[in-house]
Scaffold this motif. Sequence first.
Motif, PDB file in Angstrom:
ATOM      1  N   ASP A 163      75.481  40.199  78.476  1.00 58.46           N
ATOM      2  CA  ASP A 163      74.607  39.142  78.974  1.00 58.46           C
ATOM      3  C   ASP A 163      74.933  37.802  78.332  1.00 58.46           C
ATOM      4  N   ASN A 164      75.215  37.814  77.034  1.00 60.73           N
ATOM      5  CA  ASN A 164      75.599  36.566  76.365  1.00 60.73           C
ATOM      6  C   ASN A 164      76.883  35.998  76.965  1.00 60.73           C
ATOM      7  N   TYR A 165      77.881  36.838  77.123  1.00 58.56           N
ATOM      8  CA  TYR A 165      79.147  36.363  77.695  1.00 58.56           C
ATOM      9  C   TYR A 165      78.954  35.869  79.119  1.00 58.56           C
ATOM     10  N   ARG A 166      78.106  36.543  79.901  1.00 59.81           N
ATOM     11  CA  ARG A 166      77.806  36.093  81.262  1.00 59.81           C
ATOM     12  C   ARG A 166      77.200  34.699  81.217  1.00 59.81           C
ATOM     13  N   ARG A 167      76.224  34.496  80.341  1.00 66.09           N
ATOM     14  CA  ARG A 167      75.565  33.192  80.239  1.00 66.09           C
ATOM     15  C   ARG A 167      76.540  32.096  79.799  1.00 66.09           C
ATOM     16  N   LEU A 168      77.570  32.486  79.055  1.00 71.01           N
ATOM     17  CA  LEU A 168      78.563  31.510  78.593  1.00 71.01           C
ATOM     18  C   LEU A 168      79.709  31.333  79.591  1.00 71.01           C
ATOM     19  N   GLY A 169      79.671  32.085  80.693  1.00 77.52           N
ATOM     20  CA  GLY A 169      80.705  31.964  81.720  1.00 77.52           C
ATOM     21  C   GLY A 169      81.980  32.715  81.409  1.00 77.52           C
ATOM     22  N   SER A 170      81.945  33.620  80.450  1.00 76.71           N
ATOM     23  CA  SER A 170      83.120  34.419  80.090  1.00 76.71           C
ATOM     24  C   SER A 170      83.059  35.739  80.870  1.00 76.71           C
ATOM     25  N   VAL A 171      83.504  35.672  82.103  1.00 77.35           N
ATOM     26  CA  VAL A 171      83.344  36.761  83.062  1.00 77.35           C
ATOM     27  C   VAL A 171      84.062  38.036  82.617  1.00 77.35           C
ATOM     28  N   ASP A 172      85.310  37.932  82.186  1.00 78.36           N
ATOM     29  CA  ASP A 172      86.061  39.129  81.782  1.00 78.36           C
ATOM     30  C   ASP A 172      85.401  39.829  80.601  1.00 78.36           C
ATOM     31  N   ALA A 173      84.971  39.076  79.612  1.00 81.22           N
ATOM     32  CA  ALA A 173      84.298  39.675  78.452  1.00 81.22           C
ATOM     33  C   ALA A 173      82.983  40.314  78.883  1.00 81.22           C
ATOM     34  N   ALA A 174      82.256  39.670  79.786  1.00 89.78           N
ATOM     35  CA  ALA A 174      80.999  40.241  80.279  1.00 89.78           C
ATOM     36  C   ALA A 174      81.258  41.566  80.980  1.00 89.78           C
ATOM     37  N   HIS A 175      82.275  41.605  81.848  1.00 94.30           N
ATOM     38  CA  HIS A 175      82.618  42.857  82.543  1.00 94.30           C
ATOM     39  C   HIS A 175      83.005  43.957  81.550  1.00 94.30           C
ATOM     40  N   HIS A 176      83.777  43.596  80.540  1.00 97.68           N
ATOM     41  CA  HIS A 176      84.186  44.568  79.523  1.00 97.68           C
ATOM     42  C   HIS A 176      82.972  45.200  78.847  1.00 97.68           C
ATOM     43  N   HIS A 177      82.028  44.383  78.417  1.00 96.44           N
ATOM     44  CA  HIS A 177      80.865  44.913  77.703  1.00 96.44           C
ATOM     45  C   HIS A 177      79.903  45.643  78.639  1.00 96.44           C
ATOM     46  N   LEU A 178      79.832  45.237  79.891  1.00 91.48           N
ATOM     47  CA  LEU A 178      79.045  46.007  80.863  1.00 91.48           C
ATOM     48  C   LEU A 178      79.637  47.398  81.047  1.00 91.48           C
ATOM     49  N   ALA A 226      73.517  39.528  88.204  1.00 85.34           N
ATOM     50  CA  ALA A 226      73.596  38.101  87.848  1.00 85.34           C
ATOM     51  C   ALA A 226      75.043  37.657  87.714  1.00 85.34           C
ATOM     52  N   LEU A 227      75.867  38.512  87.153  1.00 85.03           N
ATOM     53  CA  LEU A 227      77.291  38.199  87.007  1.00 85.03           C
ATOM     54  C   LEU A 227      77.951  38.065  88.377  1.00 85.03           C
ATOM     55  N   GLU A 228      77.656  39.000  89.265  1.00 91.90           N
ATOM     56  CA  GLU A 228      78.225  38.949  90.616  1.00 91.90           C
ATOM     57  C   GLU A 228      77.749  37.717  91.383  1.00 91.90           C
ATOM     58  N   ALA A 229      76.533  37.259  91.083  1.00 91.17           N
ATOM     59  CA  ALA A 229      75.991  36.064  91.748  1.00 91.17           C
ATOM     60  C   ALA A 229      76.498  34.773  91.108  1.00 91.17           C
ATOM     61  N   GLY A 230      77.224  34.907  89.993  1.00 91.01           N
ATOM     62  CA  GLY A 230      77.737  33.728  89.309  1.00 91.01           C
ATOM     63  C   GLY A 230      76.683  33.003  88.488  1.00 91.01           C
ATOM     64  N   SER A 231      75.578  33.665  88.216  1.00 93.34           N
ATOM     65  CA  SER A 231      74.487  33.039  87.465  1.00 93.34           C
ATOM     66  C   SER A 231      74.794  33.011  85.970  1.00 93.34           C
ATOM     67  N   THR A 232      74.487  31.886  85.355  1.00 91.74           N
ATOM     68  CA  THR A 232      74.574  31.772  83.895  1.00 91.74           C
ATOM     69  C   THR A 232      73.182  31.512  83.313  1.00 91.74           C
ATOM     70  N   GLU A 233      72.167  31.667  84.131  1.00 94.03           N
ATOM     71  CA  GLU A 233      70.783  31.451  83.684  1.00 94.03           C
ATOM     72  C   GLU A 233      70.305  32.633  82.855  1.00 94.03           C
ATOM     73  N   ARG A 234      69.398  32.361  81.945  1.00 94.88           N
ATOM     74  CA  ARG A 234      68.787  33.416  81.144  1.00 94.88           C
ATOM     75  C   ARG A 234      67.958  34.317  82.062  1.00 94.88           C
ATOM     76  N   LEU A 235      68.110  35.620  81.886  1.00 92.61           N
ATOM     77  CA  LEU A 235      67.350  36.577  82.676  1.00 92.61           C
ATOM     78  C   LEU A 235      66.026  36.879  81.969  1.00 92.61           C
ATOM     79  N   PRO A 236      64.995  37.163  82.735  1.00 93.54           N
ATOM     80  CA  PRO A 236      63.728  37.568  82.114  1.00 93.54           C
ATOM     81  C   PRO A 236      63.964  38.835  81.285  1.00 93.54           C
ATOM     82  N   GLY A 237      63.427  38.843  80.083  1.00 88.48           N
ATOM     83  CA  GLY A 237      63.574  40.025  79.237  1.00 88.48           C
ATOM     84  C   GLY A 237      64.843  40.063  78.422  1.00 88.48           C
ATOM     85  N   HIS A 238      65.681  39.050  78.545  1.00 89.50           N
ATOM     86  CA  HIS A 238      66.928  39.032  77.769  1.00 89.50           C
ATOM     87  C   HIS A 238      66.920  37.836  76.850  1.00 89.50           C
TER      88      HIS A 238
END
Length: 166
Positions: free
Chosen positions: A110-125, A154-166
Amino acid sequence: MSDSTDAASEPDEVMAAIVAAMQLATTDAAAARAQLDALWERVGAGGDALHRCTIGHYRADLCDDAAEALTWDIRALDAAHALTDVRAQAHHSSLSVEGFYPSLHLNLADNYRRLGSVDAAHHHLAEARSRLSVLTNLAYRQVVSDGVEHVTAALEAGSTERLPGH
């Protein structure tokens, strides 16, 4: 992460202070951050791995800034790598270090997604998803699984916004 200790375990003042800080966070996030920061200073970067992992994990939850949260979540993951089941179970017999990883990787994703680091976000997911089966508490597994799905969407939608609960 557990909020309680076994009755047979010796009291762990640091874990009790962490729990108190997280309870305070519901009404005063700034004071909770200050308490966790003070605990981090007390424990130190080379201190007890359970303490460092727990402080980092919860401290990250109190960050509005994704880069700051990422720093704390990396600290938590690094500490988990140094943690043993023996140490975790000294706090609570139900704990296993493997059970920490799904949530830790979810938070990193989630942190990497919010920072726009898509590959790192996918890796941790992928890491979080692949480790879900180690979670024996089915309700908790569902919470983490739902988190994986929310971050994935959120990653697939290209969102970098904070998600509720995160």
